[in-house]
Design a protein around this motif. Structure first.
Motif, PDB file in Angstrom:
ATOM      1  N   ARG A 184      -8.409  -7.204   3.706  1.00 48.18           N
ATOM      2  CA  ARG A 184      -7.594  -7.963   2.763  1.00 48.18           C
ATOM      3  C   ARG A 184      -6.959  -9.193   3.394  1.00 48.18           C
ATOM      4  O   ARG A 184      -7.003 -10.286   2.841  1.00 48.18           O
ATOM      5  N   PRO A 217      -7.158  -2.995   2.341  1.00 49.49           N
ATOM      6  CA  PRO A 217      -6.549  -2.690   1.043  1.00 49.49           C
ATOM      7  C   PRO A 217      -6.221  -1.207   0.825  1.00 49.49           C
ATOM      8  O   PRO A 217      -5.424  -0.877  -0.044  1.00 49.49           O
ATOM      9  N   THR A 218      -6.846  -0.332   1.619  1.00 52.97           N
ATOM     10  CA  THR A 218      -6.563   1.104   1.510  1.00 52.97           C
ATOM     11  C   THR A 218      -6.594   1.709   2.910  1.00 52.97           C
ATOM     12  O   THR A 218      -7.080   1.094   3.857  1.00 52.97           O
ATOM     13  N   ASP A 271      -4.004   3.507  -2.469  1.00 54.14           N
ATOM     14  CA  ASP A 271      -3.979   2.059  -2.620  1.00 54.14           C
ATOM     15  C   ASP A 271      -2.720   1.499  -1.967  1.00 54.14           C
ATOM     16  O   ASP A 271      -1.766   1.120  -2.634  1.00 54.14           O
ATOM     17  N   LEU A 290      -1.678  -0.981   1.593  1.00 59.72           N
ATOM     18  CA  LEU A 290      -2.203  -1.755   2.708  1.00 59.72           C
ATOM     19  C   LEU A 290      -2.086  -0.953   3.990  1.00 59.72           C
ATOM     20  O   LEU A 290      -1.067  -0.335   4.264  1.00 59.72           O
ATOM     21  N   ASP A 315      -8.173 -12.562   1.544  1.00 56.31           N
ATOM     22  CA  ASP A 315      -7.073 -13.344   0.968  1.00 56.31           C
ATOM     23  C   ASP A 315      -6.593 -14.505   1.821  1.00 56.31           C
ATOM     24  O   ASP A 315      -5.804 -15.321   1.347  1.00 56.31           O
TER      25      ASP A 315
END
Length: 134
Positions: free
Chosen positions: A6, A33-34, A71, A73, A97
């Motif tokens: 991410r 992200p996970t 979910d 970070l 991102d």
């Protein structure tokens, strides 16, 4: 299947090895992200001709967990080590991102205090040079 993490949080790039065999060492911290990502690594972009800006691009990628994961970070890190290209002045690490650029510096152990404070080691040339030469 690998995918970009991410976000990039921090990047460090330095010159290692010795004068005969200099190495580029890159370390990156990021956020996935996970939780549960595996095989997180830096993948260098491959160039046919060196980039005009002298920056080596890398993707911070990993494998998303096969099952369900929270979910939230999750911190990840990766490193890469390889030959130092003579054209290289910096690295750019990509995530989904953002991206972070970092110059590669190596300071001369024999740095003379009488030299200008603006002098920096040029890893591509292997010697001290004035910033005006950059």
């Amino acid at each position: 299947m690998s995918e970009l993490v991410r976000e990039i949080v921090e990047v460090a790039a330095m010159v290692g090895g010795d004068a005969d065999d200099p190495l580029l060492i890159v370390e990156a911290d990021g956020l996935a992200p996970t939780a549960g990502w595996t095989h997180v690594r830096l993948e260098p972009h491959v160039y046919i001709t060196p980039p005009d800006d002298g920056v080596q691009d890398f993707d911070l990628v990993g494998d998303r967990p096969a099952g369900s994961a929270a979910d939230a970070l999750a911190p990840v890190e990766a490193g890469w080590e390889g030959p130092l290209a003579d054209w290289l002045i910096g690295v750019r690490i990509h995530a989904a991102d953002n991206m972070v650029e970092e110059e590669v510096f190596e300071f001369d152990d024999d740095f003379d205090d009488d030299d200008d404070d603006d002098d920096a080691r040029d890893p591509a040339e292997g010697h001290v040079r004035d910033n005006e030469d950059a």
